[in-house]
Every structure is written in structure tokens, then in C-alpha cells.
Design a protein around this motif. Structure first.
Motif, PDB file in Angstrom:
ATOM      1  N   LEU A  31      -4.843  21.360  35.188  1.00 35.44           N
ATOM      2  CA  LEU A  31      -5.081  20.485  34.029  1.00 35.44           C
ATOM      3  C   LEU A  31      -5.819  19.226  34.465  1.00 35.44           C
ATOM      4  O   LEU A  31      -5.498  18.635  35.496  1.00 35.44           O
ATOM      5  CB  LEU A  31      -3.751  20.070  33.388  1.00 35.44           C
ATOM      6  CG  LEU A  31      -3.047  21.066  32.479  1.00 35.44           C
ATOM      7  CD1 LEU A  31      -1.642  20.586  32.158  1.00 35.44           C
ATOM      8  CD2 LEU A  31      -3.857  21.281  31.204  1.00 35.44           C
ATOM      9  N   ARG A  32      -6.783  18.833  33.682  1.00 34.67           N
ATOM     10  CA  ARG A  32      -7.509  17.603  34.006  1.00 34.67           C
ATOM     11  C   ARG A  32      -7.185  16.489  33.008  1.00 34.67           C
ATOM     12  O   ARG A  32      -6.638  16.732  31.927  1.00 34.67           O
ATOM     13  CB  ARG A  32      -9.019  17.872  34.011  1.00 34.67           C
ATOM     14  CG  ARG A  32      -9.468  18.772  35.140  1.00 34.67           C
ATOM     15  CD  ARG A  32     -10.977  18.699  35.347  1.00 34.67           C
ATOM     16  NE  ARG A  32     -11.730  19.017  34.149  1.00 34.67           N
ATOM     17  CZ  ARG A  32     -12.126  20.247  33.824  1.00 34.67           C
ATOM     18  NH1 ARG A  32     -11.816  21.276  34.606  1.00 34.67           N
ATOM     19  NH2 ARG A  32     -12.819  20.447  32.726  1.00 34.67           N
ATOM     20  N   TYR A  33      -7.556  15.301  33.413  1.00 39.25           N
ATOM     21  CA  TYR A  33      -7.357  14.083  32.637  1.00 39.25           C
ATOM     22  C   TYR A  33      -7.574  14.298  31.140  1.00 39.25           C
ATOM     23  O   TYR A  33      -6.736  13.954  30.307  1.00 39.25           O
ATOM     24  CB  TYR A  33      -8.332  13.031  33.169  1.00 39.25           C
ATOM     25  CG  TYR A  33      -8.236  11.684  32.512  1.00 39.25           C
ATOM     26  CD1 TYR A  33      -7.480  10.667  33.090  1.00 39.25           C
ATOM     27  CD2 TYR A  33      -8.943  11.410  31.344  1.00 39.25           C
ATOM     28  CE1 TYR A  33      -7.415   9.411  32.506  1.00 39.25           C
ATOM     29  CE2 TYR A  33      -8.879  10.163  30.742  1.00 39.25           C
ATOM     30  CZ  TYR A  33      -8.109   9.170  31.329  1.00 39.25           C
ATOM     31  OH  TYR A  33      -8.046   7.937  30.748  1.00 39.25           O
ATOM     32  N   ARG A  52       1.476   9.660  32.467  1.00 42.42           N
ATOM     33  CA  ARG A  52       0.675   8.470  32.233  1.00 42.42           C
ATOM     34  C   ARG A  52       0.181   7.894  33.561  1.00 42.42           C
ATOM     35  O   ARG A  52      -0.981   7.541  33.725  1.00 42.42           O
ATOM     36  CB  ARG A  52       1.519   7.424  31.490  1.00 42.42           C
ATOM     37  CG  ARG A  52       0.694   6.286  30.924  1.00 42.42           C
ATOM     38  CD  ARG A  52       1.482   5.455  29.956  1.00 42.42           C
ATOM     39  NE  ARG A  52       2.740   5.009  30.533  1.00 42.42           N
ATOM     40  CZ  ARG A  52       3.754   4.513  29.815  1.00 42.42           C
ATOM     41  NH1 ARG A  52       3.647   4.396  28.510  1.00 42.42           N
ATOM     42  NH2 ARG A  52       4.865   4.137  30.399  1.00 42.42           N
ATOM     43  N   LEU A  53       1.082   7.882  34.511  1.00 42.67           N
ATOM     44  CA  LEU A  53       0.719   7.354  35.824  1.00 42.67           C
ATOM     45  C   LEU A  53      -0.329   8.234  36.519  1.00 42.67           C
ATOM     46  O   LEU A  53      -1.344   7.753  37.022  1.00 42.67           O
ATOM     47  CB  LEU A  53       1.975   7.249  36.705  1.00 42.67           C
ATOM     48  CG  LEU A  53       1.730   6.698  38.106  1.00 42.67           C
ATOM     49  CD1 LEU A  53       1.330   5.227  38.012  1.00 42.67           C
ATOM     50  CD2 LEU A  53       2.975   6.866  38.977  1.00 42.67           C
ATOM     51  N   VAL A  58      -5.769   9.316  38.657  1.00 40.23           N
ATOM     52  CA  VAL A  58      -6.897  10.217  38.966  1.00 40.23           C
ATOM     53  C   VAL A  58      -8.164   9.883  38.169  1.00 40.23           C
ATOM     54  O   VAL A  58      -9.268  10.104  38.655  1.00 40.23           O
ATOM     55  CB  VAL A  58      -6.525  11.695  38.748  1.00 40.23           C
ATOM     56  CG1 VAL A  58      -5.338  12.072  39.613  1.00 40.23           C
ATOM     57  CG2 VAL A  58      -6.264  11.996  37.286  1.00 40.23           C
ATOM     58  N   GLY A  59      -7.997   9.386  36.979  1.00 42.27           N
ATOM     59  CA  GLY A  59      -9.154   9.040  36.165  1.00 42.27           C
ATOM     60  C   GLY A  59      -9.809  10.225  35.497  1.00 42.27           C
ATOM     61  O   GLY A  59      -9.536  11.380  35.845  1.00 42.27           O
ATOM     62  N   ALA A  65      -8.345  16.337  38.190  1.00 46.19           N
ATOM     63  CA  ALA A  65      -7.100  17.062  38.004  1.00 46.19           C
ATOM     64  C   ALA A  65      -5.935  16.088  37.958  1.00 46.19           C
ATOM     65  O   ALA A  65      -5.831  15.178  38.787  1.00 46.19           O
ATOM     66  CB  ALA A  65      -6.915  18.067  39.124  1.00 46.19           C
ATOM     67  N   ILE A  66      -5.064  16.280  37.000  1.00 46.31           N
ATOM     68  CA  ILE A  66      -3.901  15.408  36.850  1.00 46.31           C
ATOM     69  C   ILE A  66      -2.963  15.553  38.050  1.00 46.31           C
ATOM     70  O   ILE A  66      -2.461  14.580  38.582  1.00 46.31           O
ATOM     71  CB  ILE A  66      -3.141  15.768  35.553  1.00 46.31           C
ATOM     72  CG1 ILE A  66      -4.023  15.448  34.346  1.00 46.31           C
ATOM     73  CG2 ILE A  66      -1.833  15.007  35.469  1.00 46.31           C
ATOM     74  CD1 ILE A  66      -3.525  16.032  33.047  1.00 46.31           C
ATOM     75  N   PHE A  67      -2.788  16.788  38.463  1.00 46.70           N
ATOM     76  CA  PHE A  67      -1.915  17.034  39.619  1.00 46.70           C
ATOM     77  C   PHE A  67      -2.776  17.203  40.859  1.00 46.70           C
ATOM     78  O   PHE A  67      -2.934  18.313  41.371  1.00 46.70           O
ATOM     79  CB  PHE A  67      -1.063  18.280  39.365  1.00 46.70           C
ATOM     80  CG  PHE A  67      -0.241  18.198  38.105  1.00 46.70           C
ATOM     81  CD1 PHE A  67       0.743  17.223  37.966  1.00 46.70           C
ATOM     82  CD2 PHE A  67      -0.433  19.101  37.060  1.00 46.70           C
ATOM     83  CE1 PHE A  67       1.518  17.152  36.805  1.00 46.70           C
ATOM     84  CE2 PHE A  67       0.334  19.030  35.909  1.00 46.70           C
ATOM     85  CZ  PHE A  67       1.312  18.046  35.774  1.00 46.70           C
TER      86      PHE A  67
END
Length: 770
Positions: free
Chosen positions: A441-443, A481-482, A487-488, A492-494
Motif C-alpha cells: 500500500l502506498r501513501y 498517520r505517522l 514516507v510521504g 509505500a506506507i510500510f
DNA sequence: AGCTAAACTTAGCAGTCATATA
DNA sequence: TATATGACTGCTAAGTTTAGCT
């Protein structure tokens, strides 16, 4: 976030589901689906979906606790009954029981040959089925050399693979720059691939066009006999397309005999490829046909869609056979690429395709023992997770607050996989469609809304859009949220998490545990729980099946299994509503007759006094008008028909007055209907009596009910695909047990192939639970 | 540790078949 | 009797997982 009270909430909370808001509740009414996915079209189109509204809030506060109690509740119940199901396959002693079940569906009718009626069902001799699940397991430990070391067979033979026929040129010329051009057969074939798709979405897709044209140009350049083509726009494939349309038309027009003959020829060719021999058993092969050349039909925004998929020859193919089996013939003048004897593998043949350089395999079919065994293993594994899931949930809930980002990311991802049944989400390359799963998953795929709502919007497997809004635990919300901030956009969020890392972690909890097990577990769990909740023994068979479909649908929604709604859905719904009203109208008339015959019945049977719903005067009037019109039409048609016949027999036609009489009768009917509407009374036929009327009303009630159910089912199902979860996610033993408990024949819920695929599940005790 | 590839499962689409309906 | 529709199946693309390599 609004806290909304939902009736029976407590029983609901066990659902691990992402979206159980959609269906459920009232049977037999067309539910206004305010809170149901509304989609313009399948993919990428804007959709409004409001999910998991209300009752979620409750359950979000303490989701795990609730779920834990749910699992705890159910666990003890089954532990016993499942006893033998839990024994690993590996420990079972292989015994070949060849049960011959001769299925004589319908006796063959006397051979009165050319009756146009085809025999209802040919007498089908079912093949010997290896009932691997019927073995006894007297062997205690894994002393059975064959099983645990990954050896799948000792003897394996088959007849190889079936190649598509060589190309036969049709000679229809495409145009370039307005002029017909002659092509070599090879180029003609490639042009034809595109021509066939001219009117499809692929044909209109610019990427598809570009990739096709590049490859087409290369093929053209292979021979000086071909013209040079520099612009796709100047190509006109229409002549070829028209030819194919004509071919289709002709095929449709073929007589039954011709069609049958073609079918028989096909079957004759397939004959020797259908079965493999596995340790002395005959096992069906799934895909013995080599994929024919064509244009690669990548899904979604695939960068390679439209590229030329080349013809496969024996030289590229590796066969897997036992050493003692004879090597099947390759195509004349060709040789197999390689012969191997890999006893750890279940594939019979493999080759590499030229588009993505990935391997293709020939495997046994879905109802084979290999597939069946691994299916059973899969569901047993999911069931095993039940015993670990509480601990896992507790741990990841703790880990949500871990100081190590990596750990927190992993815990957050686990939460999503568990709660929403997301896929693991491997990384993908530039040469593939941009789709994601949990780990990738991305931003931009999530939007956060305080205090704790997460909106998901991304393209998942097959570029199917996943759109969902969920209220999550506060810590999950904070984490997301963090991570997002860290990552911006575009990333990728993770960013510290990989599917491999996640799976390694999961494997510590339970051998064989990986991300996908959660999907299977949650799907099956949900199904079991919904079936228990929705079905009642007092239901009619129709209602039971509706409940089944609801449970199935709940799972499909959870897993986001979609399909395009048919274009005519709205029309079809209107038609059903009309049919319903017509039946109600009939019922009303019967009731009126009843009252005319017996005034006291209103008192004795007050429910009969209730007027039919949504039967409006305007509608009735319109309906009567149409009825009359139809009757007139019928009379005329019949009259003409009779006269035609008389004429052909050389007899005198009926007099005009005959028709006049008939039309007069219709006029009388009209007068009667008009009168009925005016007076609100219905004349009682002389032959009628109270009993007969009551019986008729009851019949109509049944019909009304059935129609209502049909409507509900259809509406709720319009863009959800039930098949995928039924085939891959719902433990068939749940369904077998349910069918027995509620006396529903399996064929009502499983297609013929699924019944065969899940034969192994039929051995369970009646009270089996997932 | 990270990468690649093999092997197997999951998935929607597109034909075909069966059946209801006009 | 022909046509329209929906169900079912076949096809093959697109995932996941794990093993093996560097």
C-alpha cells in the motif's frame, strides 16, 4: 464517528469482517440499499461506497475481545468431531478404493432415431474415482515413507500436451492506407488476432494498440513479401473483422448434426490427453491444451498488454514423467525440450511464455487427488489458525505500540490483513500493472479521517478496485498517520515491511501460517457464522437458499470479489416487480370472490382481509387495458393461423363472423373488468367454492413469496461475484454440514464441478463446524 | 539479507451451454 | 422456434509462498 445502535449487535460483532453492512437483515423484501456499494462500473470508475458504518464503532473499541469470545465459544464444540480431519494427510495410509458409481441419470429412450429431442442425459459412466479421503489412519506417526518427504508420486505417465492446429490462412486482406494488402500467412495471422478484437475494449486500448502494432511490424519485416506499415492509424482491419463476424454467424446457423459432429471430433482428438496415470490411478488433467498464440490480454493498465504471444512448440516444453513410462510422441518433426522425473512436483508439463518470461504448467484438474488433498490441507490450516488467533491478535495489538518502527509496521499490517482480509501484497515491477496489497500500500491509497476512520482506495489483484471506509483502533490510526507522514506521497506506507518478513514472523506462531491463511480463515469463519445466524429450520427451502446466498455474499464482499452488473439489470428488476404486481392483482380478485361467497371469513381469517400492497388503481387500469389488448391480438392471430391451415388444406376459410364473435367475447371481458374496477366487486364463477378459492390463494401466496425472494436475491447480487469465494475460500465442509442440517441438496448450492471438487468434504459428521 | 524463480493458488473474463421467454 | 439471459466452464492472467542462490 457516530455510535449507532444496531439490533442484535452483540451477535454481530464476532464477524471479523470489513463490510458486513451490505446485506443481511430482512428476508423477503427488496431492501433499500442505502448503505450498499453503488458502482457505476467495475473498475476505476468512481464509486460511492459507504461501509461498515455504524455498528463498527462499537466493535472497534473492543474488537479483539469480542472476537476472542466468539472463537472461544465455538472452539470446544468441534474439537471432538474434527478429530480425524486433523490428522495430516501425510499420516494416512494410501489405499486405492476404486468405487465405481454408475450414474444412470435417465434411462435411455428407445432409439427412435431422428427425433429432434436430444436424449435428456446420456448415460454417464462415472470414472473410477480415487477416494483418497476414505483411508483409514491406523498408522500412528509419520512412518509412511511416501508422504512427508515431499514425494508426490512413484509412477507418473501421460500422453503429453495437445497443441493448437497450425494456422490456416483465410486470404481476407486488410487495408493499409485505403488499399488492400497481401500478407504472408504469418503476418495475416497476427493481423487477424487484432482484427478479432477490433470491437472489444482491448482493441480500443491505446497501450494494446501500440504493443500490438510494434510486434506486428516486426512480423511484417520478417518477409519482403509484406508491405511496410508505419502507422497504426492507416491500418484497416475491418474486412477481417467482418469475415470473423460472418464465420460466427455461420457457426450459429449450423444444424444440430453439424454441431454435434464438430463436438465429437473435438472429443476424439482430446481423448488421449484427458487422463494421466498416477500410481496406477487414472487422474483427470486440468489444462492439457497448450495455450494458442494470440495477443496478450493483460488486465488493467498492464504495460505489455497487446504484445504478441508466440506459438509454443514441443522444443520449449519439459515433460514430467516417471522413468518407466513411455515418452509420448511430440508433434511430427519435433522433439520435446526436456524430459524430467521430478517426484516432488505435481506438474506434468511446463514451458515459458514469451511475454513475461514466466512458467506455465500443466496440472491435474481441480477434482484430482493432488488438488483435493492440498485443498483440504489449506482449510485444515485455516482451521488450525482458530486456535492461535487470539494470541496472535493480542500480540499484534501490543506490537502496535512497539518502539521499533519495523515491528509497529508489521503489527499494523497484520491488523489490516486480519480485519479486512487484505492480500499480502508483494512488490511489483515496472513491467506489470500497478496494483497493490497490504504490504505494498502506498501513501495515496489511504485517506485518514479523524478520529479513526481510514478510507481505502486502491487497485488490487486483477486491477479490481478496493474501496472501503473502516473505523480502526486508535493505535492503528495513529500508526498509519505517522507512517504516512514519514514516507510521504508516492511511497509505500510500510517501507520496512516485506511479505517475506511478515510471513516469516507469522510462521513463528504456527507452522505454515502465512498472510493468505488469514483470508481463508476469515472467509470460512464468516460463512459458518452467517449460516448459523441466518438459517432457520422453519424456513422454506427457498428461504434457506436465500440465506445461503446471503452468507456467501457476505464472504464475497469481505474478499472484494466483484463482477460487472449486467447492462439490463434495472430493466430486469422492473420486470420482476411487474410480475409481482400481476400476481397480487390476481390474488386480490380471488379474495373478493371469497368474501362474496362467505362474508364471515373476513372475521375468521383476518389476514385474508388485508389488502395487497402496492397495487394502485392506475396500475390496475393499465394492466387491464394491456390484458384486453393481448386478448384481442391473440384472437386475431389464432384466427389467421386457422385460416392459413384451412387454406393449405384446400378448405374454405372461416367466416369473418367467427373472428367477430371472438372479439365480442373480449369486449365482454373488457366490460367485466371495467365493471369490476368501478364496483370493486368480482363476479364469482359458478364452479367456484370456498375451498377452491382458498387453495388458489395459497398457491398465489407461494408464488408471491418466491418472486419476492428472487427479486431480493437478484438485487443484492448484481455486482458481487459469489463463485470465487465458494471455490477457493469457504471450507466445503461448512457447506456440506449445512446442507445436511437444513436438508438442502448440494446441487442447489454447488455446480456439478464443485460437487466433484469437494467430494472429499462429504465424509464429515453432520454436526461438523468450522 | 535480498533477489529470483519455481510452483502452486486465486481471479475475472469470455465463450459455451442450458433454459426461460417471447 | 428463435432468441435472449443467466449459469457454468475453460482459459489464462495475476497473485502468494518458499526454496535456492549470490
Amino acid at each position: 464517528m457516530t455510535k449507532v445502535v444496531k439490533e442484535e449487535s452483540s451477535s454481530d460483532e464476532d464477524i471479523p469482517l470489513a463490510r458486513h453492512s451490505s446485506s443481511s437483515t430482512k428476508p423477503q423484501t427488496i431492501k433499500k440499499k442505502l448503505d450498499t456499494p453503488v458502482k457505476a462500473n467495475k473498475r476505476n470508475l468512481s464509486t460511492v461506497k459507504k461501509q461498515r458504518t455504524t455498528e463498527a464503532s462499537d466493535d472497534d473499541d473492543i474488537p479483539l475481545a469480542r472476537r476472542r469470545s466468539a472463537t472461544a465459544k465455538e472452539q470446544p464444540i468441534k474439537e471432538e468431531s474434527s478429530d480425524d480431519d486433523d490428522v495430516p494427510l501425510a499420516k494416512r495410509k494410501p489405499v486405492v478404493t476404486q468405487t465405481k458409481s454408475l450414474k444412470r441419470a435417465t434411462p435411455v429412450k428407445a432409439e427412435s432415431a431422428p427425433t429432434n429431442k436430444k436424449p435428456k442425459k446420456e448415460v454417464k459412466v462415472e470414472e473410477d474415482v480415487y477416494r483418497w479421503w476414505e483411508q483409514e489412519m491406523e498408522n500412528g506417526a509419520g512412518d509412511n515413507g511416501l508422504d512427508d518427504n515431499g514425494i508426490k508420486w512413484t509412477q507418473l505417465s501421460h500422453n503429453g500436451v495437445l497443441f493448437p492446429p497450425e494456422y490456416v490462412p483465410h486470404g481476407i486482406q486488410m487495408k493499409y492506407d485505403g488499399k488492400s494488402v497481401k500478407l504472408t500467412p504469418e503476418a495475416e495471422e497476427v493481423a487477424s488476432f487484432f482484427a478479432a478484437l477490433l470491437e472489444s475494449d482491448h482493441g480500443a486500448n491505446p497501450t494494446f494498440q501500440k504493443n500490438f502494432f510494434e510486434d506486428f511490424q516486426k512480423v511484417l519485416a520478417k518477409s519482403p513479401k509484406n508491405p511496410k506499415m508505419t502507422s497504426f492509424e492507416k491500418c484497416d482491419f475491418r474486412p477481417m473483422w467482418q469475415k470473423f463476424e460472418l464465420d460466427k454467424e455461420r457457426k450459429k446457423q449450423m444444424t444440430k448434426e453439424e454441431k454435434l459432429k464438430i463436438k465429437e471430433e473435438r472429443i476424439a482428438v482430446e481423448q488421449s490427453f484427458i487422463y494421466a496415470n498416477v500410481d496406477g490411478r487414472k487422474e483427470k488433467i486440468g489444462n492439457f491444451r497448450i495455450e494458442p498464440p494470440g495477443l496478450f490480454r493483460g488486465r488493467g493498465d498492464h504495460p505489455k498488454t497487446g504484445r504478441l504471444k508466440l506459438r509454443v512448440y514441443p522444443e520449449q516444453i519439459t515433460l514430467n514423467l516417471s522413468k518407466d513410462s513411455k515418452i509420448p510422441p511430440a508433434l511430427p518433426g519435433h522433439k520435446w525440450g526436456k524430459i524430467v522425473h521430478d517426484q516432488q512436483a505435481t506438474w506434468l508439463a511446463t514451458w515459458k511464455e514469451n511475454i513475461n518470461d514466466t512458467s506455465k504448467y500443466v496440472f491435474l484438474s481441480a477434482n484430482s487427488s493432488w488438488k483435493g488433498q492440498s485443498d483440504m490441507k489449506k482449510f485444515d490450516k485455516a482451521r488450525e489458525l482458530k486456535g492461535h488467533v487470539d494470541r496472535i491478535r493480542k500480540n499484534y495489538t501490543n506490537d502496535l505500540k512497539d518502539k521499533l518502527t519495523e515491528t509497529r509496521q508489521r503489527a499494523t499490517a497484520m491488523y489490516l490483513i486480519d480485519r479486512l482480509a487484505l492480500r499480502a501484497g508483494n512488490e511489483k515491477g515496472d513491467e506489470e500493472a500497478d496494483t497493490v496489497g497490504c504490504c505494498s500500500l502506498r501513501y495515496e491509497h489511504i485517506t485518514l479521517e479523524s478520529p479513526n476512520t481510514v478510507h481505502f482506495d486502491f487497485l488490487g489483484k486483477d486491477s479490481i478496485r478496493y474501496e472501503n471506509s473502516v473505523q480502526v483502533e486508535t493505535q492503528v490510526f495513529k500508526n498509519l498517520r505517522l507512517f504516512q507522514k514519514q514516507v510521504g506521497p508516492g511511497n509505500a506506507i510500510f517501507d520496512r515491511l516485506t511479505t517475506t518478513g511478515l510471513n516469516k514472523h507469522l510462521n513463528n506462531y504456527m507452522p505454515g501460517l502465512s498472510a493468505k491463511v488469514f483470508r481463508t480463515y476469515n472467509a470460512s469463519f464468516t460463512c459458518q457464522q452467517q449460516l448459523d445466524k441466518l438459517t432457520s429450520k422453519t424456513d422454506t427451502i427457498h428461504d434457506r437458499i436465500l440465506s445461503f446466498n446471503r452468507a456467501n455474499r457476505e464472504v464475497a464482499v469481505l474478499c472484494n470479489h466483484q463482477r460487472a452488473a449486467s447492462k439490463s439489470h434495472g430493466q430486469q428488476m422492473m420486470k420482476i416487480a411487474d410480475k409481482l404486481r400481476a400476481t397480487k392483482y390476481q390474488r386480490m380478485k380471488l379474495r373478493k370472490q371469497l368474501f362474496a361467497l362467505d362474508k364471515s371469513i373476513k372475521k375468521r381469517r383476518p389476514n385474508l382481509a388485508v389488502d395487497e400492497s402496492d397495487l394502485e388503481d392506475d396500475w390496475i387500469k393499465e394492466y387491464d387495458i394491456q390484458t384486453i389488448e393481448k386478448e384481442r391480438e391473440k384472437a386475431k392471430v389464432k384466427f389467421d393461423k386457422q385460416n392459413d391451415r384451412l387454406k393449405s388444406e384446400g378448405k374454405a376459410p372461416l367466416p369473418k363472423s367467427e373472428l367477430q364473435d371472438k372479439l365480442k367475447k373480449v369486449d365482454e371481458l373488457k366490460a367485466q373488468l371495467d365493471k369490476e374496477r368501478k364496483t370493486g366487486k368480482v363476479e364469482v364463477a359458478a364452479t367456484m367454492n370456498v375451498e377452491k378459492l382458498l387453495a388458489k390463494i395459497e398457491k398465489l401466496d407461494e408464488r408471491i413469496n418466491a418472486t419476492k425472494i428472487q427479486a431480493t436475491d437478484k438485487e443484492e447480487n448484481k455486482e458481487i461475484s459469489l463463485g470465487t469465494s465458494k471455490m477457493n475460500y469457504i471450507d466445503p465442509r461448512i457447506i456440506v454440514a449445512w446442507c445436511r442440517t437444513y436438508e438442502v441438496p448440494m446441487e442447489k448450492v454447488y455446480s456439478k464441478t464443485l460437487v466433484e471438487k469437494f467430494r472429499w468434504a462429504e465424509t464429515i459428521p453432520d454436526d461438523w463446524k468450522f
